[in-house]
Design a protein around this motif. Structure first.
Motif, mmCIF file in Angstrom:
data_model
loop_
_atom_site.group_PDB
_atom_site.id
_atom_site.type_symbol
_atom_site.label_atom_id
_atom_site.label_comp_id
_atom_site.label_asym_id
_atom_site.label_seq_id
_atom_site.Cartn_x
_atom_site.Cartn_y
_atom_site.Cartn_z
ATOM 1 N N ALA A 79 0.830 -1.204 0.000
ATOM 2 C CA ALA A 79 0.000 0.000 0.000
ATOM 3 C C ALA A 79 0.866 1.256 0.000
ATOM 4 C CB ALA A 79 -0.938 -0.004 1.202
ATOM 5 N N TYR A 80 1.900 1.246 0.818
ATOM 6 C CA TYR A 80 2.803 2.393 0.884
ATOM 7 C C TYR A 80 3.498 2.615 -0.465
ATOM 8 C CZ TYR A 80 6.996 5.062 2.081
ATOM 9 O OH TYR A 80 7.997 5.989 2.103
ATOM 10 N N GLN A 81 3.998 1.547 -1.053
ATOM 11 C CA GLN A 81 4.721 1.662 -2.319
ATOM 12 C C GLN A 81 3.792 2.059 -3.462
ATOM 13 O OE1 GLN A 81 6.348 -2.304 -2.389
ATOM 14 N NE2 GLN A 81 8.269 -1.677 -1.418
ATOM 15 N N LEU A 82 2.581 1.505 -3.476
ATOM 16 C CA LEU A 82 1.643 1.807 -4.551
ATOM 17 C C LEU A 82 1.130 3.241 -4.452
ATOM 18 C CD1 LEU A 82 -0.203 -1.599 -4.451
ATOM 19 C CD2 LEU A 82 1.131 -0.743 -6.391
ATOM 20 N N ALA A 83 0.973 3.739 -3.244
ATOM 21 C CA ALA A 83 0.571 5.134 -3.072
ATOM 22 C C ALA A 83 1.640 6.065 -3.631
ATOM 23 C CB ALA A 83 0.304 5.435 -1.596
ATOM 24 N N ARG A 84 2.887 5.760 -3.368
ATOM 25 C CA ARG A 84 3.989 6.562 -3.904
ATOM 26 C C ARG A 84 4.056 6.473 -5.428
ATOM 27 N NH1 ARG A 84 8.263 8.200 -0.652
ATOM 28 N NH2 ARG A 84 9.766 7.689 -2.296
ATOM 29 N N ALA A 85 3.609 5.344 -5.976
ATOM 30 C CA ALA A 85 3.644 5.161 -7.430
ATOM 31 C C ALA A 85 2.493 5.849 -8.143
ATOM 32 C CB ALA A 85 3.636 3.675 -7.759
ATOM 33 N N GLY A 86 1.464 6.277 -7.382
ATOM 34 C CA GLY A 86 0.384 7.020 -8.014
ATOM 35 C C GLY A 86 -1.023 6.537 -7.720
ATOM 36 N N ALA A 87 -1.192 5.546 -6.853
ATOM 37 C CA ALA A 87 -2.544 5.105 -6.494
ATOM 38 C C ALA A 87 -3.312 6.257 -5.848
ATOM 39 C CB ALA A 87 -2.481 3.922 -5.538
ATOM 40 N N ASP A 88 -4.564 6.406 -6.237
ATOM 41 C CA ASP A 88 -5.421 7.439 -5.654
ATOM 42 C C ASP A 88 -6.358 6.877 -4.594
ATOM 43 O OD1 ASP A 88 -4.793 9.806 -7.489
ATOM 44 O OD2 ASP A 88 -5.300 8.236 -8.929
ATOM 45 N N GLY A 89 -6.435 5.560 -4.502
ATOM 46 C CA GLY A 89 -7.276 4.878 -3.543
ATOM 47 C C GLY A 89 -7.033 3.392 -3.664
ATOM 48 N N PHE A 90 -7.703 2.607 -2.836
ATOM 49 C CA PHE A 90 -7.437 1.170 -2.811
ATOM 50 C C PHE A 90 -8.723 0.362 -2.763
ATOM 51 C CE2 PHE A 90 -3.495 3.071 -1.309
ATOM 52 C CZ PHE A 90 -2.565 2.366 -2.070
ATOM 53 N N VAL A 91 -8.571 -0.923 -3.015
ATOM 54 C CA VAL A 91 -9.672 -1.891 -2.985
ATOM 55 C C VAL A 91 -9.218 -3.036 -2.091
ATOM 56 C CG1 VAL A 91 -11.222 -3.316 -4.369
ATOM 57 C CG2 VAL A 91 -10.181 -1.266 -5.381
ATOM 58 N N LEU A 92 -9.994 -3.366 -1.057
ATOM 59 C CA LEU A 92 -9.552 -4.372 -0.101
ATOM 60 C C LEU A 92 -10.729 -4.899 0.700
ATOM 61 C CD1 LEU A 92 -8.823 -2.996 3.199
ATOM 62 C CD2 LEU A 92 -8.134 -1.375 1.419
ATOM 63 N N GLY A 93 -10.454 -5.807 1.603
ATOM 64 C CA GLY A 93 -11.462 -6.364 2.495
ATOM 65 C C GLY A 93 -11.185 -7.828 2.781
ATOM 66 N N PHE A 94 -11.488 -8.263 3.986
ATOM 67 C CA PHE A 94 -11.166 -9.638 4.396
ATOM 68 C C PHE A 94 -12.343 -10.287 5.120
ATOM 69 C CE2 PHE A 94 -7.186 -7.172 4.538
ATOM 70 C CZ PHE A 94 -6.492 -7.840 3.540
ATOM 71 N N LEU A 95 -12.392 -11.605 5.001
ATOM 72 C CA LEU A 95 -13.331 -12.416 5.764
ATOM 73 C C LEU A 95 -12.571 -13.264 6.774
ATOM 74 C CD1 LEU A 95 -15.710 -13.776 2.968
ATOM 75 C CD2 LEU A 95 -16.038 -11.757 4.424
ATOM 76 N N GLY A 96 -13.228 -13.589 7.872
ATOM 77 C CA GLY A 96 -12.659 -14.496 8.853
ATOM 78 C C GLY A 96 -12.902 -15.945 8.471
ATOM 79 N N LEU A 97 -12.483 -16.848 9.319
ATOM 80 C CA LEU A 97 -12.581 -18.279 9.027
ATOM 81 C C LEU A 97 -14.019 -18.772 8.953
ATOM 82 C CD1 LEU A 97 -9.649 -19.633 11.234
ATOM 83 C CD2 LEU A 97 -9.660 -19.189 8.769
ATOM 84 N N ASN A 98 -14.941 -18.029 9.552
ATOM 85 C CA ASN A 98 -16.353 -18.407 9.511
ATOM 86 C C ASN A 98 -17.131 -17.568 8.506
ATOM 87 O OD1 ASN A 98 -16.186 -20.424 11.587
ATOM 88 N ND2 ASN A 98 -16.039 -18.754 13.076
ATOM 89 N N ALA A 99 -16.409 -17.000 7.530
ATOM 90 C CA ALA A 99 -17.015 -16.191 6.457
ATOM 91 C C ALA A 99 -17.757 -14.973 6.985
ATOM 92 C CB ALA A 99 -17.919 -17.052 5.568
ATOM 93 N N GLU A 100 -17.257 -14.409 8.094
ATOM 94 C CA GLU A 100 -17.763 -13.147 8.598
ATOM 95 C C GLU A 100 -16.759 -12.054 8.232
ATOM 96 O OE1 GLU A 100 -14.754 -14.197 11.683
ATOM 97 O OE2 GLU A 100 -16.023 -15.220 10.216
ATOM 98 N N ILE A 101 -17.181 -10.797 8.265
ATOM 99 C CA ILE A 101 -16.255 -9.705 7.967
ATOM 100 C C ILE A 101 -15.147 -9.689 9.014
ATOM 101 C CG2 ILE A 101 -15.989 -7.222 7.668
ATOM 102 C CD1 ILE A 101 -17.687 -8.582 5.503
#
Length: 234
Positions: A79-101
């Motif tokens: 994220a740090y490197q991509l921001a320096r390269a020109g990213a204007d925002g990001f796309v992300l998100g994770f689920l736990g082992l029980n398919a919860e946020i």
């Protein structure tokens, strides 16, 4: 304010078609065989040089939606490197082992974004309890969009869910970016429900092939479709 049309870009060769066709933003990814992983720093830098469109860059290191401590550390550095390269925002998100946020993992990465805007991606469609997921995700700091097809199977299966959620919740309507196999005939229904953000990938490439560059005429057709559908819904 006109509706948002975001298209998936794999590299600088996609920039001319996206710009000429009237796209508003690029979602920058690698490896669509895995449904989109973190691209290289060089890819983001080259796209930034090739066009002026905002770049929203994927932060995802495997073809699932869970993560580990070591992987999360790599994504923080990315994220740090991509921001320096020109990213204007990001796309992300994770689920736990029980398919919860997985709020803890998601916030650990969001904390590294230094206030940059971000999209929660289609992990939300793979949550076991969609209603519980929608109670959590909209309140995450810095979030300004949720990429969703309404179902793990995509927009063709989740259209009714998307329309219902948008029509009954102004907050959901504002955050939903409809994607995940979006078809042209889905757009008027979504627009009438209040959706104003749309995301396409294969549909703007000749033959629907990821090996083909974004085609300006195909993007233009989506631009017209989205604009006309939203205008008719107002």
């Amino acid at each position: 304010m006109r509706p948002l049309l975001e298209v998936i870009a794999l590299g600088p060769g996609d920039a001319p078609g996206a710009v000429d066709g009237g796209a508003d933003r690029l979602e920058v990814v690698a490896d669509m065989d895995a449904d989109g992983l973190t691209p290289s720093v060089d890819t983001v830098r080259d796209l930034k040089r090739a066009c002026d469109l905002p770049l929203r860059v994927m932060l995802r290191a495997n073809d699932g939606f869970t993560t580990s401590g070591s992987e999360l550390e790599r994504l923080k550095m990315a994220a740090y490197q991509l921001a320096r390269a020109g990213a204007d925002g990001f796309v992300l998100g994770f689920l736990g082992l029980n398919a919860e946020i997985d709020v803890e993992a998601t916030l650990a990465l969001v904390d590294e974004l230094d206030g940059m805007p971000w999209t929660f991606h289609r992990a939300i469609d793979h949550a076991l309890d969609h209603d519980a997921a929608w109670e959590v995700v909209p309140g995450l700091p810095g979030l300004d969009a949720i990429l969703t097809g309404g179902s793990a199977r995509g927009a063709a299966s989740g259209l009714d869910e998307l329309c219902s959620r948008a029509a009954t919740s102004p907050q959901a309507a504002e955050l939903i970016m409809a994607g995940g196999g979006l078809e042209a005939d889905h757009v008027p229904w979504l627009a009438r429900a209040g959706v104003r953000r749309f995301h396409v990938g294969r549909r703007v490439r000749p033959g629907g092939s990821w090996k083909a560059y974004i085609d300006a005429d195909l993007v233009r057709s989506w631009r017209t479709l989205v604009d006309d559908a939203v205008a008719a819904a107002l």
